[in-house]
Design a protein around this motif. Sequence first.
Motif, PDB file in Angstrom:
ATOM      1  N   GLY A 120      50.198  81.671 -79.361  1.00 31.13           N
ATOM      2  CA  GLY A 120      51.417  82.373 -78.983  1.00 31.13           C
ATOM      3  C   GLY A 120      52.061  81.904 -77.705  1.00 31.13           C
ATOM      4  O   GLY A 120      52.983  82.549 -77.204  1.00 31.13           O
ATOM      5  N   ILE A 121      51.581  80.773 -77.135  1.00 31.27           N
ATOM      6  CA  ILE A 121      52.167  80.278 -75.890  1.00 31.27           C
ATOM      7  C   ILE A 121      53.376  79.420 -76.226  1.00 31.27           C
ATOM      8  O   ILE A 121      53.274  78.504 -77.048  1.00 31.27           O
ATOM      9  CB  ILE A 121      51.141  79.450 -75.092  1.00 31.27           C
ATOM     10  N   PRO A 122      54.544  79.668 -75.632  1.00 31.28           N
ATOM     11  CA  PRO A 122      55.716  78.834 -75.915  1.00 31.28           C
ATOM     12  C   PRO A 122      55.447  77.378 -75.563  1.00 31.28           C
ATOM     13  O   PRO A 122      54.602  77.069 -74.720  1.00 31.28           O
ATOM     14  CB  PRO A 122      56.804  79.430 -75.003  1.00 31.28           C
ATOM     15  N   MET A 123      56.171  76.468 -76.204  1.00 31.76           N
ATOM     16  CA  MET A 123      55.921  75.043 -75.973  1.00 31.76           C
ATOM     17  C   MET A 123      56.284  74.629 -74.555  1.00 31.76           C
ATOM     18  O   MET A 123      55.706  73.697 -74.008  1.00 31.76           O
ATOM     19  CB  MET A 123      56.677  74.198 -76.994  1.00 31.76           C
ATOM     20  N   GLY A 124      57.258  75.293 -73.920  1.00 29.65           N
ATOM     21  CA  GLY A 124      57.540  75.050 -72.508  1.00 29.65           C
ATOM     22  C   GLY A 124      57.832  73.594 -72.184  1.00 29.65           C
ATOM     23  O   GLY A 124      57.299  73.061 -71.226  1.00 29.65           O
ATOM     24  N   TYR A 125      58.679  72.958 -72.994  1.00 27.63           N
ATOM     25  CA  TYR A 125      59.055  71.561 -72.745  1.00 27.63           C
ATOM     26  C   TYR A 125      57.858  70.635 -72.703  1.00 27.63           C
ATOM     27  O   TYR A 125      57.801  69.691 -71.925  1.00 27.63           O
ATOM     28  CB  TYR A 125      59.890  71.444 -71.461  1.00 27.63           C
TER      29      TYR A 125
END
Length: 295
Positions: free
Chosen positions: A270-275
């Motif tokens: 569930g962690i966003p890809m964050g660039y």
Amino acid sequence: MRTDAFALRHLGPRESDLNHMLKTIGVATLDQLIYETIPDDIRLKNDLNLEAPMSEFEYLTHIQELGKKNKVFKSYIGLGYHPTIIPAVIQRNIFENPGWYTAYTPYQAEIAQGRLEAILNFQTTVIELTGMEIANASLLDEGTAAAEAMALLFDVRTRDQKKNNVKKFFVSEEILPQTLSVLQTRSTPLNIELVVGNHETFDFSTEFFGAILQYPGKYGQVYDYAGFIAKAAENEIKVAVAADILSLAKLTPPGEMGAAVVVGTTQRFGIPMGYGGPHAGYFATKEEFKRSMPG
């Protein structure tokens, strides 16, 4: 002890204290202390050219406006990066639950206790999904975890392997490219020789001390590595598996196949890809290797 002694010790120096401290050091002012401590050639000659300060509300509004300038596109990189959705009930009641970080009273360390409990939950989840015996409290990312697995397997070589300077490490061509890059960098100072190839045609030579496999493969193939790991064990080659941890909810855990180390990333949870990351890596191994594991 006086009842106000605690407050006296924690409210910082008063003007009289400051003068006493300066006298003890042997300077007249704080400016003199700075000038005698910091070399002249690295001190700024002028005041910093700073804009007028913002209030908290103004700053939050400002960074929101800056954030709107980002262009967010769909990512099709794959290769270990996955778009995720966090259900609101999970985000609010688990990730943002103030019970993790709110102190009941100012002198109690609930923040530390909450973090310890969260780490214990993390380690327990990793152990159960990978089928391993012990896990650490995360690493930088999957590539770093894979490099640490290589270093661990190099460290726990048999006595004969160390005596004969066995230094080859097999890397499946299924490995993710960013992981391979880290392995190449980290193998150099250890004088480990990487050999990249097809795990299905690997010859299990005694020149190898370890191997790493990708599970599932970089194109999504699900291999049964039990036979490979068993054949490797017969030749004293210990095997690490870089595994998609979410897939382990359905697939056979590498620990049940006999893997010595299992690594990967928890971005899938569930962690966003964050660039591009990095995202917390996980590392699990056997109890017998705990003295060589990172963290």
